[in-house]
Write a protein that holds these residues in place. Structure first.
Motif, PDB file in Angstrom:
ATOM      1  N   THR A  74       0.835  -1.198   0.000  1.00  0.00           N
ATOM      2  CA  THR A  74       0.000   0.000   0.000  1.00  0.00           C
ATOM      3  C   THR A  74       0.873   1.253   0.000  1.00  0.00           C
ATOM      4  O   THR A  74       0.496   2.253  -0.595  1.00  0.00           O
ATOM      5  N   LEU A  75       2.024   1.164   0.647  1.00  0.00           N
ATOM      6  CA  LEU A  75       2.931   2.302   0.644  1.00  0.00           C
ATOM      7  C   LEU A  75       3.430   2.563  -0.781  1.00  0.00           C
ATOM      8  O   LEU A  75       3.463   3.707  -1.250  1.00  0.00           O
ATOM      9  N   VAL A  76       3.778   1.491  -1.474  1.00  0.00           N
ATOM     10  CA  VAL A  76       4.222   1.611  -2.867  1.00  0.00           C
ATOM     11  C   VAL A  76       3.084   2.145  -3.725  1.00  0.00           C
ATOM     12  O   VAL A  76       3.286   3.016  -4.578  1.00  0.00           O
ATOM     13  N   GLU A  77       1.893   1.640  -3.498  1.00  0.00           N
ATOM     14  CA  GLU A  77       0.734   2.107  -4.270  1.00  0.00           C
ATOM     15  C   GLU A  77       0.472   3.583  -4.014  1.00  0.00           C
ATOM     16  O   GLU A  77       0.191   4.344  -4.938  1.00  0.00           O
ATOM     17  N   ARG A  78       0.552   3.985  -2.740  1.00  0.00           N
ATOM     18  CA  ARG A  78       0.327   5.402  -2.420  1.00  0.00           C
ATOM     19  C   ARG A  78       1.380   6.282  -3.087  1.00  0.00           C
ATOM     20  O   ARG A  78       1.062   7.349  -3.615  1.00  0.00           O
ATOM     21  N   HIS A  79       2.615   5.820  -3.068  1.00  0.00           N
ATOM     22  CA  HIS A  79       3.688   6.591  -3.696  1.00  0.00           C
ATOM     23  C   HIS A  79       3.452   6.704  -5.203  1.00  0.00           C
ATOM     24  O   HIS A  79       3.622   7.778  -5.795  1.00  0.00           O
ATOM     25  N   ALA A  80       3.036   5.602  -5.822  1.00  0.00           N
ATOM     26  CA  ALA A  80       2.758   5.611  -7.265  1.00  0.00           C
ATOM     27  C   ALA A  80       1.590   6.551  -7.578  1.00  0.00           C
ATOM     28  O   ALA A  80       1.620   7.289  -8.569  1.00  0.00           O
ATOM     29  N   LEU A  81       0.564   6.528  -6.741  1.00  0.00           N
ATOM     30  CA  LEU A  81      -0.585   7.412  -6.956  1.00  0.00           C
ATOM     31  C   LEU A  81      -0.190   8.880  -6.805  1.00  0.00           C
ATOM     32  O   LEU A  81      -0.675   9.745  -7.536  1.00  0.00           O
ATOM     33  N   LYS A  82       0.718   9.163  -5.855  1.00  0.00           N
ATOM     34  CA  LYS A  82       1.202  10.533  -5.679  1.00  0.00           C
ATOM     35  C   LYS A  82       1.925  11.007  -6.933  1.00  0.00           C
ATOM     36  O   LYS A  82       1.720  12.113  -7.415  1.00  0.00           O
ATOM     37  N   ARG A  83       2.799  10.120  -7.463  1.00  0.00           N
ATOM     38  CA  ARG A  83       3.540  10.494  -8.675  1.00  0.00           C
ATOM     39  C   ARG A  83       2.591  10.677  -9.852  1.00  0.00           C
ATOM     40  O   ARG A  83       2.749  11.586 -10.659  1.00  0.00           O
ATOM     41  N   LEU A  84       1.588   9.811  -9.964  1.00  0.00           N
ATOM     42  CA  LEU A  84       0.611   9.919 -11.036  1.00  0.00           C
ATOM     43  C   LEU A  84      -0.163  11.232 -10.928  1.00  0.00           C
ATOM     44  O   LEU A  84      -0.396  11.905 -11.937  1.00  0.00           O
TER      45      LEU A  84
END
Length: 60
Positions: free
Chosen positions: A7-17
């Motif tokens: 979820t941390l990786v997903e949140r980081h990816a969503l932030k970059r997106l």
């Protein structure tokens, strides 16, 4: 542990997106209109030339 990391990786990816999308939108934002100097100058030159032609026609 694996679920939290994911979820941390997903949140980081969503932030970059979101950041990428925001930068894309900046390109399409409406810019303040500037005075079209080139068009104004061309119009004035055209009017002067047209006036000179008309004056030559009527003065003869």
């Amino acid at each position: 542990m694996s679920e939290k990391g994911k979820t941390l990786v997903e949140r980081h990816a969503l932030k970059r997106l979101a950041k990428v999308e925001k930068n894309k939108q900046k390109a399409y934002e409406k810019k303040p209109r500037e005075i079209p100097w080139k068009t104004i100058i061309m119009g004035v030159c055209f009017t002067i030339i047209l006036a000179m032609i008309l004056l030559q026609t009527f003065v003869r």
